[in-house]
Design an enzyme around this catalytic site. Sequence first.
Site, mmCIF file in Angstrom:
data_model
loop_
_atom_site.group_PDB
_atom_site.id
_atom_site.type_symbol
_atom_site.label_atom_id
_atom_site.label_comp_id
_atom_site.label_asym_id
_atom_site.label_seq_id
_atom_site.Cartn_x
_atom_site.Cartn_y
_atom_site.Cartn_z
ATOM 1 N N GLU A 119 0.854 -1.198 0.000
ATOM 2 C CA GLU A 119 0.000 0.000 0.000
ATOM 3 C C GLU A 119 0.882 1.237 0.000
ATOM 4 O O GLU A 119 1.881 1.275 0.701
ATOM 5 C CB GLU A 119 -0.824 0.086 1.298
ATOM 6 C CG GLU A 119 -1.753 -1.035 1.548
ATOM 7 C CD GLU A 119 -2.132 -1.102 3.034
ATOM 8 O OE1 GLU A 119 -2.072 -0.075 3.740
ATOM 9 O OE2 GLU A 119 -2.462 -2.202 3.473
ATOM 10 N N LYS A 121 2.238 4.636 1.233
ATOM 11 C CA LYS A 121 2.230 5.239 2.569
ATOM 12 C C LYS A 121 1.831 6.702 2.408
ATOM 13 O O LYS A 121 2.615 7.530 1.949
ATOM 14 C CB LYS A 121 3.611 5.124 3.202
ATOM 15 C CG LYS A 121 3.646 5.608 4.631
ATOM 16 C CD LYS A 121 4.987 5.249 5.274
ATOM 17 C CE LYS A 121 5.035 5.608 6.743
ATOM 18 N NZ LYS A 121 4.907 7.036 7.010
ATOM 19 N N ASP A 123 0.934 10.470 3.147
ATOM 20 C CA ASP A 123 1.546 11.429 4.046
ATOM 21 C C ASP A 123 0.463 12.320 4.624
ATOM 22 O O ASP A 123 0.148 13.371 4.088
ATOM 23 C CB ASP A 123 2.592 12.238 3.279
ATOM 24 C CG ASP A 123 3.675 12.724 4.199
ATOM 25 O OD1 ASP A 123 3.605 12.414 5.403
ATOM 26 O OD2 ASP A 123 4.583 13.413 3.714
ATOM 27 N N ARG A 142 -3.619 9.792 16.758
ATOM 28 C CA ARG A 142 -2.748 8.762 17.299
ATOM 29 C C ARG A 142 -2.088 9.225 18.595
ATOM 30 O O ARG A 142 -1.896 8.445 19.517
ATOM 31 C CB ARG A 142 -1.709 8.427 16.228
ATOM 32 C CG ARG A 142 -0.620 7.537 16.685
ATOM 33 C CD ARG A 142 0.155 7.029 15.485
ATOM 34 N NE ARG A 142 1.249 6.228 15.930
ATOM 35 C CZ ARG A 142 2.489 6.663 16.065
ATOM 36 N NH1 ARG A 142 2.779 7.903 15.754
ATOM 37 N NH2 ARG A 142 3.429 5.875 16.500
ATOM 38 N N TYR A 231 -6.653 1.899 6.273
ATOM 39 C CA TYR A 231 -5.573 0.938 6.011
ATOM 40 C C TYR A 231 -5.481 -0.179 7.054
ATOM 41 O O TYR A 231 -4.543 -0.955 7.039
ATOM 42 C CB TYR A 231 -4.223 1.623 5.818
ATOM 43 C CG TYR A 231 -3.748 2.495 6.967
ATOM 44 C CD1 TYR A 231 -3.516 1.969 8.234
ATOM 45 C CD2 TYR A 231 -3.491 3.841 6.751
ATOM 46 C CE1 TYR A 231 -3.074 2.761 9.271
ATOM 47 C CE2 TYR A 231 -3.043 4.658 7.784
ATOM 48 C CZ TYR A 231 -2.840 4.105 9.041
ATOM 49 O OH TYR A 231 -2.396 4.897 10.071
ATOM 50 N N LYS A 320 10.789 3.652 2.338
ATOM 51 C CA LYS A 320 10.618 5.073 2.054
ATOM 52 C C LYS A 320 11.177 5.464 0.692
ATOM 53 O O LYS A 320 12.111 4.853 0.183
ATOM 54 C CB LYS A 320 11.318 5.916 3.132
ATOM 55 C CG LYS A 320 10.837 5.664 4.544
ATOM 56 C CD LYS A 320 9.400 6.080 4.776
ATOM 57 C CE LYS A 320 9.214 7.492 5.225
ATOM 58 N NZ LYS A 320 9.770 7.893 6.500
ATOM 59 N N CYS A 414 19.885 47.324 -10.324
ATOM 60 C CA CYS A 414 20.057 46.026 -10.971
ATOM 61 C C CYS A 414 21.474 45.502 -10.739
ATOM 62 O O CYS A 414 22.447 46.224 -10.994
ATOM 63 C CB CYS A 414 19.780 46.163 -12.468
ATOM 64 S SG CYS A 414 20.163 44.664 -13.386
ATOM 65 N N CYS A 417 23.165 45.573 -14.513
ATOM 66 C CA CYS A 417 23.434 46.792 -15.291
ATOM 67 C C CYS A 417 23.336 48.068 -14.456
ATOM 68 O O CYS A 417 23.495 49.161 -14.982
ATOM 69 C CB CYS A 417 22.483 46.879 -16.476
ATOM 70 S SG CYS A 417 20.792 47.306 -15.996
ATOM 71 N N CYS A 432 14.115 45.382 -13.103
ATOM 72 C CA CYS A 432 15.213 46.243 -13.542
ATOM 73 C C CYS A 432 14.664 47.111 -14.650
ATOM 74 O O CYS A 432 13.999 46.627 -15.563
ATOM 75 C CB CYS A 432 16.357 45.370 -14.053
ATOM 76 S SG CYS A 432 17.446 46.222 -15.216
ATOM 77 N N CYS A 438 20.339 46.183 -20.352
ATOM 78 C CA CYS A 438 20.748 45.218 -19.326
ATOM 79 C C CYS A 438 21.143 43.897 -19.983
ATOM 80 O O CYS A 438 20.356 43.280 -20.705
ATOM 81 C CB CYS A 438 19.601 45.015 -18.340
ATOM 82 S SG CYS A 438 19.988 43.783 -17.088
HETATM 83 S S1 IVH Z 1 0.010 0.776 8.933
HETATM 84 C C1 IVH Z 1 0.940 -1.231 12.690
HETATM 85 N N1 IVH Z 1 -0.483 1.615 6.504
HETATM 86 O O1 IVH Z 1 2.483 5.773 8.654
HETATM 87 C C2 IVH Z 1 0.902 -0.517 11.418
HETATM 88 N N2 IVH Z 1 0.376 3.161 8.082
HETATM 89 O O2 IVH Z 1 4.738 5.106 10.964
HETATM 90 C C3 IVH Z 1 0.548 0.889 11.584
HETATM 91 N N3 IVH Z 1 0.639 5.435 7.220
HETATM 92 O O3 IVH Z 1 1.396 7.159 11.483
HETATM 93 C C4 IVH Z 1 0.415 1.672 10.374
HETATM 94 N N4 IVH Z 1 -0.117 5.015 5.192
HETATM 95 O O4 IVH Z 1 -0.445 7.032 9.774
HETATM 96 C C5 IVH Z 1 -0.034 1.941 7.725
HETATM 97 N N5 IVH Z 1 -1.002 2.237 4.336
HETATM 98 C C6 IVH Z 1 -0.549 2.551 5.558
HETATM 99 C C7 IVH Z 1 -0.158 3.865 5.878
HETATM 100 C C8 IVH Z 1 0.323 4.124 7.160
HETATM 101 C C9 IVH Z 1 0.351 5.946 6.012
HETATM 102 C C10 IVH Z 1 1.189 6.200 8.359
HETATM 103 C C11 IVH Z 1 0.431 5.989 9.633
HETATM 104 C C12 IVH Z 1 1.444 6.002 10.738
HETATM 105 C C13 IVH Z 1 2.753 5.952 10.014
HETATM 106 C C14 IVH Z 1 3.525 4.761 10.500
#
Ligand code: IVH
Length: 679
Positions: A119, A121, A123, A142, A231, A320, A414, A417, A432, A438
Amino acid sequence: MTNKKIPSEKCERAQELHEILQRANYQYYVLDNPELPDAEYDRRLRELQELEQEFPELVTADSPTQRVGAEPLSSFAEVRHEVPMLSLDNAFDDEELLEFDRRVRDRLNSKEAVEYACEPKLDGIAISLLYRDGVLERAATRGDGTTGEDITQNVRTIGSVPLRLLDNGVPEVLEVRGEIYMPKEGFAELNKKAAEAGEKTFVNPRNAAAGSLRQLDSRITAKRPLQLCAYGVGLVEGATLPGKHTEILQQLNQWGFRINSEMAVAENIQACIDYHQKLGEKREQLPYDIDGIVFKVNDIGLQRRLGFVARAPRWAMAYKFPAQEEMTELLDVEFQVGRTGAVTPVARLKPVFVGGVTVSNATLHNRDEIERLGVKIGDTVVIRRAGDVIPQVVSVVESKRPKNARAIEFPTHCPVCASPVESTPGEAVARCSGGLICKAQRKQAIKHFASRKAMDIDGLGDKLVEQLVDEGLLHSVSGLYHLKLEELVELERMGQKSAQNLLDALEHSKETTLPKFLYALGIREVGEATARNLARYYGDLEPLMQADEESLQEVEDVGPVVAHFVAEFFQQPHAQEEIEALRQSGVHWEPEEQGGEEQPLSGQTWVLTGKLETLSRSEAKDYLQRLGAKVAGSVSANTDSVVAGPGAGSKLNKARELDIPVMDEDELLTMLRERGFEI
Ligand code: IVH
C-alpha cells in the site's frame, strides 16, 4: 425542547432520507461515482433538516445533517487507545527490505516465500475511528500511540468518513484505522485562496491536513478538502474478520470506507521491490503525497505469530522514497534578472540531497515571499523539491538561527546593469528598468527568441547564448543573423561542424510564421495563444505595429494590460529597429488568414485536469487553442468542457456539480483526430 410525539410516517421518512443520503455520500466520496445529482442531494438534505427541526428527537449522531461542523470546542478531550496505535520501521533501500523479509521468514521458520500486501504510505495524519453497532462514536488522533485526542467533531465533517456503516453484519465494535490527508489539488487551491486573502499558507499538504484537523471550530474543518483512506483495524468485537489483510480492507470498503486503489498483493519480496519501483515512478502523478510504500505480511495468522517489538510490528515495513523535504543552510541570496527585468531572489544553499537530487539553489520568488518566510542569511531552512518543480524554501527553522544571521537586502539597483529597480504598486515583482541595455535581460530575450516554440533555432542553447553575449559577439536578437563562422569557431568547445550546424539552423529559422515571430519578440504577457490571436486579427505585422491600445482590446483575450504592453513595445524605437533588422536579414512569414472562418471551438472555455498520458498538458492546451478554445485553469459556470485524466479531483467534482460535459483523454484524442490533427 418540546417533546412532540413523532408520527410514524415522519420517522420512516427520516430513516429513508438517511439511507438515500448515506448511499449518495458513499457513491460520491468512496466510489467516485455519484448517481444522485447534486441538486437532488441538496433537496433531500434540506428535507431531512426540516424534519429534524420539527422533531429534534430525530437528530442522531449518524444523521447526514451532522457533517457541517458544530460549535467550537475549548479544547480536545483525551482518548486512550485500547489497542495501541503503532508506528512502522523504515527501510531505505532494497537490501534493507530483503533483510526484513529474511527476518520474517527466520521467525516463521519458513523457507517459502511470504505474501505481502502493498500500500502507498500516505503522508497525512493517522486516525482511529470507533464504530459501535455501525455508528461512528469517536474519532481520535494517534497522539503518542497510547493516548490521543478526541477530534470527532472535526472528522465528522469529512465526506469520506462514514457516519454509519453500510451493509449488514457489522461488528458490535469496530475500530478502523486510516490516514486523513489533503489531496494535492485541494491543497493548491486552499493555499491559493489563502495567499489571495493575504493569509498564511501551508508548507505542504500534510501540514495543511494536520492544521485542518486541529481546529477547535469544526466549521473551519468542514471547509477543508480532506479525505480518509482506511488501512487497517484496531479493536474488533462481536465479529470475525477475514484472514488476510487485503481481504479485511475489501470488507472495510464494502462497509463504506475508501481504500487505496493502488493496493496490491505481492507473492514475494522481489515483487515488493518491483512494486516500490513502479510506484516511485508514478509518485508525482498520484493525486496525493506519499512518502513510501508499506509492506505488510498479508496473512493475519502469520502477523499474530510475528507480533511486535517496541513500538512497531514485526510484520510490516515502510520502504521510504527519497525525502522531498530536507533542512540545509542558506549561505547567501543572489538576485537574478529575467527576460522582462523581473528581479528574482535565488537562495544559495549548502548542497543537500532532496527529492532524489542534490540541490544547491532554490527560488525565493520575490520580496513578499522573503518577508512571509522571515528568512535571513545564515538560517537553517527547509527545502522542498517534489518532482520536476523548482526547489522551494518552505520554512525557516527559527530555533536554529545563528547570532550573526543577516537580513536579506533587496537591491535598489540592478545587479547586472545598475539601472534602478522599480516596483509597481500591487505587483509582487520588482523589475530592472534597464530594458535591453541590461545584459541579463538581453541574454534572456535571446534565449527566448531562439526557443522551440519561438524561432526554434536548433543548437542555440542557453550556455551558448551566455557565451556569445559575454564574448561581445552578440548584442541583440537581430545580431544572431550576423554571426560568422570564423567568430564561432574561435569559441571554446565549438568545432567547425557545430558552428556550421548553428549557421544552418539560423538560416532555416528565417522561414517562420507570424504567430511564432510575435511570440519570439518576448512582449510582456504575450504568450503563444495571444500571439496567435493578434496574428489572426491583424493578418500581418504592419497593422499590428500601428494599432493603438483601444483597437488592440478588440482582439480575443486581450485586455487593457496586454494591450498596453503590446502598444508600448512597438512604440519603442529600439524594437522597431530590431524588427527592421530581422526582416533585412531575411526573416519572413506568410500573412495570416485574417479573422478566417469561425474556428470550431471559438468562444468556448475548456479546462484540463488530472494526468494525461498520451499528450502533455501543454500539447493538449495547444491543440485546443488551435481550434479556437480558451483553456482556463479552473472550472466555473462559464466552462464548456472538462478533460479529466486519472487523479482528477476537485475540478472534476466541480464540473459534475455544474453539469459540465466531461471527457477523458481518449475522447479528446478522437475529437482532435476528427478535426484533422495527426496524433
Ligand atoms: S500501517 C501497525 N499503513 O504511517 C501498522 N500506516 O509510521 C501501523 N501510514 O502514522 C500503520 N499510510 O499514519 C499503515 N497504508 C498505511 C499507511 C500508514 C500511512 C502512516 C500511519 C502512521 C505511520 C507509520
